[in-house]
Scaffold this motif. Structure first.
Motif, PDB file in Angstrom:
ATOM      1  N   GLY A  30       0.285  -1.155   0.128  1.00  0.00           N
ATOM      2  CA  GLY A  30      -0.104  -0.104  -0.216  1.00  0.00           C
ATOM      3  C   GLY A  30       0.598   1.202   0.791  1.00  0.00           C
ATOM      4  N   ARG A  31       2.137   0.971   1.237  1.00  0.00           N
ATOM      5  CA  ARG A  31       2.887   2.000   0.797  1.00  0.00           C
ATOM      6  C   ARG A  31       3.827   2.533   0.130  1.00  0.00           C
ATOM      7  NH1 ARG A  31       6.700   4.297   5.103  1.00  0.00           N
ATOM      8  NH2 ARG A  31       7.121   6.726   3.725  1.00  0.00           N
ATOM      9  N   ALA A  32       4.208   1.095  -1.139  1.00  0.00           N
ATOM     10  CA  ALA A  32       4.607   1.714  -1.848  1.00  0.00           C
ATOM     11  C   ALA A  32       4.080   1.879  -3.425  1.00  0.00           C
ATOM     12  CB  ALA A  32       5.256  -0.095  -2.669  1.00  0.00           C
ATOM     13  N   ASP A  33       3.452   1.694  -3.902  1.00  0.00           N
ATOM     14  CA  ASP A  33       1.995   2.010  -4.604  1.00  0.00           C
ATOM     15  C   ASP A  33       1.369   3.175  -4.265  1.00  0.00           C
ATOM     16  OD1 ASP A  33       2.157  -0.528  -5.649  1.00  0.00           O
ATOM     17  OD2 ASP A  33       0.272  -0.808  -5.440  1.00  0.00           O
ATOM     18  N   TYR A  34       0.882   4.018  -2.927  1.00  0.00           N
ATOM     19  CA  TYR A  34       0.796   5.448  -2.932  1.00  0.00           C
ATOM     20  C   TYR A  34       1.808   5.962  -3.387  1.00  0.00           C
ATOM     21  CZ  TYR A  34       0.737   9.904  -0.623  1.00  0.00           C
ATOM     22  OH  TYR A  34      -0.085  10.851  -0.330  1.00  0.00           O
ATOM     23  N   GLU A  35       3.636   6.222  -2.676  1.00  0.00           N
ATOM     24  CA  GLU A  35       4.987   6.688  -3.135  1.00  0.00           C
ATOM     25  C   GLU A  35       5.386   6.397  -4.594  1.00  0.00           C
ATOM     26  OE1 GLU A  35       6.023   8.785  -0.716  1.00  0.00           O
ATOM     27  OE2 GLU A  35       5.020   7.715   0.859  1.00  0.00           O
ATOM     28  N   ILE A  36       4.982   5.325  -5.550  1.00  0.00           N
ATOM     29  CA  ILE A  36       5.019   5.445  -7.006  1.00  0.00           C
ATOM     30  C   ILE A  36       4.181   6.470  -7.589  1.00  0.00           C
ATOM     31  CG2 ILE A  36       5.410   3.975  -9.156  1.00  0.00           C
ATOM     32  CD1 ILE A  36       6.090   1.991  -6.823  1.00  0.00           C
ATOM     33  N   GLU A  37       2.966   6.952  -7.972  1.00  0.00           N
ATOM     34  CA  GLU A  37       2.117   6.846  -7.879  1.00  0.00           C
ATOM     35  C   GLU A  37       2.228   8.453  -7.314  1.00  0.00           C
ATOM     36  OE1 GLU A  37      -2.922   6.833  -8.974  1.00  0.00           O
ATOM     37  OE2 GLU A  37      -2.145   4.922  -7.525  1.00  0.00           O
ATOM     38  N   ARG A  38       2.688   8.897  -6.109  1.00  0.00           N
ATOM     39  CA  ARG A  38       2.499  10.328  -5.885  1.00  0.00           C
ATOM     40  C   ARG A  38       3.538  10.714  -6.724  1.00  0.00           C
ATOM     41  NH1 ARG A  38       4.253  11.517  -0.007  1.00  0.00           N
ATOM     42  NH2 ARG A  38       4.202  14.458   0.372  1.00  0.00           N
ATOM     43  N   TYR A  39       4.847  10.499  -6.748  1.00  0.00           N
ATOM     44  CA  TYR A  39       6.237  10.722  -7.638  1.00  0.00           C
ATOM     45  C   TYR A  39       6.734  10.450  -8.775  1.00  0.00           C
ATOM     46  CZ  TYR A  39       7.173  12.298  -2.676  1.00  0.00           C
ATOM     47  OH  TYR A  39       7.503  12.940  -1.233  1.00  0.00           O
ATOM     48  N   MET A  40       5.370   9.561  -8.716  1.00  0.00           N
ATOM     49  CA  MET A  40       5.865   9.142 -10.628  1.00  0.00           C
ATOM     50  C   MET A  40       7.779   9.082 -11.057  1.00  0.00           C
ATOM     51  SD  MET A  40       3.128   9.113 -11.857  1.00  0.00           S
ATOM     52  CE  MET A  40       3.417   8.812 -13.821  1.00  0.00           C
ATOM     53  N   PRO A  41       8.510   8.215 -10.204  1.00  0.00           N
ATOM     54  CA  PRO A  41       9.314   8.360 -10.434  1.00  0.00           C
ATOM     55  C   PRO A  41      10.574   7.835 -11.828  1.00  0.00           C
ATOM     56  CG  PRO A  41       9.308   6.677  -8.795  1.00  0.00           C
ATOM     57  CD  PRO A  41       7.698   7.334  -9.251  1.00  0.00           C
ATOM     58  N   LYS A  42      10.916   7.633 -11.819  1.00  0.00           N
ATOM     59  CA  LYS A  42      12.279   7.302 -13.176  1.00  0.00           C
ATOM     60  C   LYS A  42      12.503   6.144 -12.940  1.00  0.00           C
ATOM     61  CE  LYS A  42      11.257   9.897 -16.579  1.00  0.00           C
ATOM     62  NZ  LYS A  42       9.902   9.256 -17.058  1.00  0.00           N
ATOM     63  N   ARG A  43      12.979   5.562 -11.806  1.00  0.00           N
ATOM     64  CA  ARG A  43      13.160   4.567 -11.117  1.00  0.00           C
ATOM     65  C   ARG A  43      13.115   4.364  -9.745  1.00  0.00           C
ATOM     66  NH1 ARG A  43      19.512   4.766 -10.138  1.00  0.00           N
ATOM     67  NH2 ARG A  43      19.030   3.466  -9.480  1.00  0.00           N
ATOM     68  N   VAL A  44      12.662   3.124  -9.312  1.00  0.00           N
ATOM     69  CA  VAL A  44      12.535   2.594  -8.071  1.00  0.00           C
ATOM     70  C   VAL A  44      13.223   1.189  -7.354  1.00  0.00           C
ATOM     71  CG1 VAL A  44      10.230   1.485  -6.953  1.00  0.00           C
ATOM     72  CG2 VAL A  44      10.071   3.336  -8.718  1.00  0.00           C
ATOM     73  N   VAL A  45      14.105   2.066  -6.693  1.00  0.00           N
ATOM     74  CA  VAL A  45      14.541   1.001  -5.926  1.00  0.00           C
ATOM     75  C   VAL A  45      14.858   0.357  -4.321  1.00  0.00           C
ATOM     76  CG1 VAL A  45      17.077   0.250  -4.532  1.00  0.00           C
ATOM     77  CG2 VAL A  45      17.048   2.066  -6.822  1.00  0.00           C
ATOM     78  N   PHE A  46      14.815  -0.888  -3.990  1.00  0.00           N
ATOM     79  CA  PHE A  46      13.671  -1.400  -3.242  1.00  0.00           C
ATOM     80  C   PHE A  46      14.875  -1.994  -2.128  1.00  0.00           C
ATOM     81  CE2 PHE A  46       9.794  -1.650  -4.560  1.00  0.00           C
ATOM     82  CZ  PHE A  46       9.399  -1.620  -3.963  1.00  0.00           C
ATOM     83  N   ASP A  47      15.100  -1.538  -1.260  1.00  0.00           N
ATOM     84  CA  ASP A  47      17.405  -1.747  -0.128  1.00  0.00           C
ATOM     85  C   ASP A  47      16.747  -2.602   0.922  1.00  0.00           C
ATOM     86  OD1 ASP A  47      19.208  -1.567   1.304  1.00  0.00           O
ATOM     87  OD2 ASP A  47      19.523   0.248   1.529  1.00  0.00           O
ATOM     88  N   PHE A  48      17.071  -3.357   0.749  1.00  0.00           N
ATOM     89  CA  PHE A  48      16.500  -5.349   1.386  1.00  0.00           C
ATOM     90  C   PHE A  48      17.972  -5.259   2.139  1.00  0.00           C
ATOM     91  CE2 PHE A  48      14.429  -5.918  -2.220  1.00  0.00           C
ATOM     92  CZ  PHE A  48      13.313  -5.997  -1.655  1.00  0.00           C
ATOM     93  N   ASP A  49      18.935  -4.203   2.670  1.00  0.00           N
ATOM     94  CA  ASP A  49      19.744  -3.832   3.005  1.00  0.00           C
ATOM     95  C   ASP A  49      19.481  -4.853   4.893  1.00  0.00           C
ATOM     96  OD1 ASP A  49      21.862  -1.920   5.717  1.00  0.00           O
ATOM     97  OD2 ASP A  49      22.926  -3.557   4.525  1.00  0.00           O
ATOM     98  N   SER A  50      18.175  -4.363   5.647  1.00  0.00           N
ATOM     99  CA  SER A  50      17.685  -4.220   6.993  1.00  0.00           C
ATOM    100  C   SER A  50      16.890  -5.381   7.092  1.00  0.00           C
ATOM    101  CB  SER A  50      17.690  -3.189   7.481  1.00  0.00           C
ATOM    102  OG  SER A  50      18.244  -2.242   7.705  1.00  0.00           O
ATOM    103  N   VAL A  51      16.896  -6.429   5.714  1.00  0.00           N
ATOM    104  CA  VAL A  51      16.122  -7.260   5.915  1.00  0.00           C
ATOM    105  C   VAL A  51      16.636  -9.177   6.343  1.00  0.00           C
ATOM    106  CG1 VAL A  51      14.315  -8.872   4.730  1.00  0.00           C
ATOM    107  CG2 VAL A  51      14.577  -6.084   4.199  1.00  0.00           C
ATOM    108  N   THR A  52      16.212  -9.290   7.554  1.00  0.00           N
ATOM    109  CA  THR A  52      16.125 -10.848   7.656  1.00  0.00           C
ATOM    110  C   THR A  52      15.561 -11.864   7.426  1.00  0.00           C
ATOM    111  OG1 THR A  52      15.022 -10.359  10.223  1.00  0.00           O
ATOM    112  CG2 THR A  52      17.596  -8.972   9.990  1.00  0.00           C
ATOM    113  N   PHE A  53      14.448 -11.485   7.596  1.00  0.00           N
ATOM    114  CA  PHE A  53      13.611 -13.019   6.777  1.00  0.00           C
ATOM    115  C   PHE A  53      12.388 -12.376   5.454  1.00  0.00           C
ATOM    116  CE2 PHE A  53       9.343 -15.183   7.310  1.00  0.00           C
ATOM    117  CZ  PHE A  53      10.312 -16.350   6.399  1.00  0.00           C
TER     118      PHE A  53
END
Length: 112
Positions: A30-53
């Motif tokens: 929900g948050r990602a879709d909202y932010e993508i629609e809000r800013y209409m970026p050219k690049r979207v990057v998901f950072d998994f640095d802190s993902v443990t599972f």
């Protein structure tokens, strides 16, 4: 999840700071879709640095955001994959669609 938009680069970065499972995916989606629609970026990057599972729900999350980003003309990338996340992405074949990138950002840009 933390998100940052960098106006100069038209870059939207999502830093996921928790586990990715069925419960958390709905909130992240929900948050990602909202932010993508809000800013209409050219690049979207998901950072998994802190993902443990991450389970298979995370694969669905990324594939869905990949499709959504493509619909608006943006490229989706992933960065800082932990060993466990990289293993899941390798097994699923997702890395054949979505590139892994080194994230370099101009820090003078705008934070969301």
């Amino acid at each position: 999840m933390e998100s940052n938009f960098y106006e100069k680069d038209k870059l939207l970065v999502f830093k996921i700071t928790n586990e990715i499972d069925d419960c958390s995916v709905q909130k992240i989606r929900g948050r990602a879709d909202y932010e993508i629609e809000r800013y209409m970026p050219k690049r979207v990057v998901f950072d998994f640095d802190s993902v443990t599972f991450m389970d298979s729900a995370g694969i669905g999350l990324i594939i869905g955001r990949y499709k959504f980003a493509n619909m608006i003309g943006a490229k989706l990338e992933v960065t800082n994959l932990t060993q466990s996340v990289k293993k899941i992405f390798d097994m699923s074949g997702i890395l054949k669609l979505i590139p892994v990138t080194d994230l370099t950002i101009d820090k003078r840009s705008t934070k969301v």
